[in-house]
Design an enzyme around this catalytic site. Structure first.
Site, PDB file in Angstrom:
ATOM      1  N   CYS A 167      -7.601  -9.300 -13.154  1.00  0.00           N
ATOM      2  CA  CYS A 167      -7.442  -8.114 -12.293  1.00  0.00           C
ATOM      3  C   CYS A 167      -5.948  -7.902 -12.110  1.00  0.00           C
ATOM      4  CB  CYS A 167      -8.199  -8.271 -10.980  1.00  0.00           C
ATOM      5  SG  CYS A 167      -7.768  -9.731 -10.027  1.00  0.00           S
TER       6      CYS A 167
ATOM      7  N   ARG B  27      -9.756 -10.566  -7.380  1.00  0.00           N
ATOM      8  CA  ARG B  27     -10.975  -9.813  -7.666  1.00  0.00           C
ATOM      9  C   ARG B  27     -11.709 -10.405  -8.874  1.00  0.00           C
ATOM     10  NH1 ARG B  27      -8.551  -3.853  -8.062  1.00  0.00           N
ATOM     11  NH2 ARG B  27      -6.671  -5.055  -8.524  1.00  0.00           N
TER      12      ARG B  27
END
Lengths: 305, 146
Positions: free
Chosen positions: A247, A252
């Site tokens: 990410c 994430r």
């Protein structure tokens, strides 16, 4: 001593159902010997406003990262951290947090670097616990310091570095950022404008599957069938694939790493925590702009190494 | 970069933070978060009158009301959800430190005031930028109203 898994039907569909517990399970097991509940949030003060009774807090930024090197704790520092949180090597650790367990999944991934055996996520995270009106307290937990052995971090199975990703090009890559970050229209996610990179785009050949697609409206993980449709169907992952997820700084993509590894059962998934803040700024490293994954640019990849 | 004087009330808050250990600073920020008042009715029922500060990691809305000449005293209004206590805490510090001051005094507040609370290590520089963004937005709204 570890606790028996949560055996509800939804979890039984997943590859490793023992990695999730429900809010019902957690409420029934609070205070059980061998269980340590950990809250890990993006908002550094959220735990202090009220937390699951007995839960300890781990702050991803100040407690899991090395302060001066862009890296995680070493074995000795992790052992000290675990001891202060009352976690033993054989503890069952249940982690929950805000924003669909975004940061909780990151903490779980860091525990995995040290091979902590029994670490689980609370399905639905903090929001679900709160939405169900379950007990919260601001009382500080009475944590008895524990002994935790010094275990050296083993990055290779679940962590990819820049050079690993260059070598990996041609095999499946999942970009879990928002669509505009993937195309290069923006270099940061909406509402986080300061964590920038020099260039916008994605790693050549990466497929776009924003991380939050794995979560339902209530923050719980989507069912096995829904996840299979997204990752095997749309993204084209197949059994036996060696996968790298990334990410912007690796948080994430920890969430997606959890989904691919523990819910869908892919045995070889690595999180590239350098992610776009490294790749998008690195010298002589190729990127692709726009909506198409793009091809492997062979000559430039050799130049970058 | 504005480098004027820090208004007395805000300077007092900064001193309070600086006198504490890091865990106690976080506790004080939490107190500010808890004390952030609800919006008055005229805004509570009209969210479109508030402006979102997108630089904050959590949703924060603010607006300013500016009084009569010559002082043009500034009144501040903030709204942030309970699950964003850090953002609420920053808003609370700015409200207590700046509300009711003449516009010129608010415009003269140094832009690096958030860094002076001694929270950068615990909160992280990224999160601190949200507070700097709030101060910047307040100043911009005052300038636009001129």
């Amino acid at each position: 001593m570890t606790l028996a898994p949560d055996t509800q039907d939804k979890f039984a569909e997943y590859a490793h159902p023992e990695r999730l517990v429900s809010t019902d399970w957690l409420a029934a097991n609070l205070g059980a010997e061998g269980l340590v509940v950990v809250e890990s949030d993006e908002d550094v003060l959220l735990y202090e406003t009220g937390h699951v009774p007995g839960a300890v807090k781990i702050d991803w930024h100040t407690e899991l990262n090395d302060e001066v090197t862009r890296d995680y704790l070493d074995g000795a520092a992790f052992a000290r951290l675990m001891a202060t949180k009352g976690i033993s090597r054989d503890s069952t650790v249940v982690i929950y947090g805000d924003k669909s367990n975004w940061w909780a999944a990151y903490a779980l991934w860091v525990f995995t670097l040290f091979g902590h055996e029994d670490v689980r996520l609370l399905d639905g995270g903090r929001d679900k616990w709160v939405a169900e009106g379950r007990e919260l307290t601001t009382d500080k937990p009475n944590t008895a310091p524990s002994d935790y052995p010094v275990v050296e971090r083993d990055d290779a199975p679940v962590r990819a570095f820049l050079g690993d990703v260059l070598d990996h090009l041609g095999k499946p890559l999942i970009d879990v950022r928002s669509g505009d970050e993937y195309t290069g229209a923006r270099t940061t996610m909406p509402a986080y404008p300061e964590e920038g990179a020099m260039r916008g785009g994605h790693i050549p050949t990466a497929r776009s599957v924003p991380w939050a697609r794995a979560a339902a409206e209530d923050g719980t993980f989507r069912t096995r069938a829904e996840l299979d449709a997204i990752y095997r169907g749309e993204a084209g992952l197949q059994d036996g694939d060696d996968v790298v997820a990334y990410c912007r700084i690796g948080e994430r993509s920890s969430h997606t790493w959890f989904v691919l590894t523990h819910l869908l059962g892919f045995p070889n998934v690595r999180n590239y925590d350098g992610s776009w803040t490294e790749w998008g700024n690195a010298v002589r490293v190729p990127i692709v702009r726009g909506t198409e994954p793009g091809d492997v640019p062979a000559s430039r990849v050799r130049a970058a190494r | 970069m504005t480098t004027g004087a820090v208004p007395a009330k805000l300077a007092e808050i900064i001193d309070d933070f600086q006198d504490l250990t890091e865990p106690d600073r976080l506790q004080l920020l939490l107190d500010f978060s808890r004390e952030l008042p609800d919006l008055p009715e005229r805004y509570g029922s009209h969210p479109e009158l508030l402006e979102q500060v997108v630089e904050c990691q959590s949703p924060l809305f603010l607006t300013v009301e500016i009084g009569e000449e010559p002082e043009r005293r500034v009144h501040l209004f903030f709204s942030a959800p309970p699950e964003a206590p850090t953002t609420r805490g920053f808003a609370g510090v700015l409200l207590e430190g700046l509300d009711g001051l003449p516009a010129a005094d608010v415009l003269a507040v140094p832009d690096d005031v958030p860094d002076r609370l001694g929270l950068t290590r615990a909160i992280t520089p990224l999160r601190m930028r949200g507070m700097a963004a709030m101060l910047g937005r307040i100043k911009r709204k005052i300038r636009e109203a001129q």
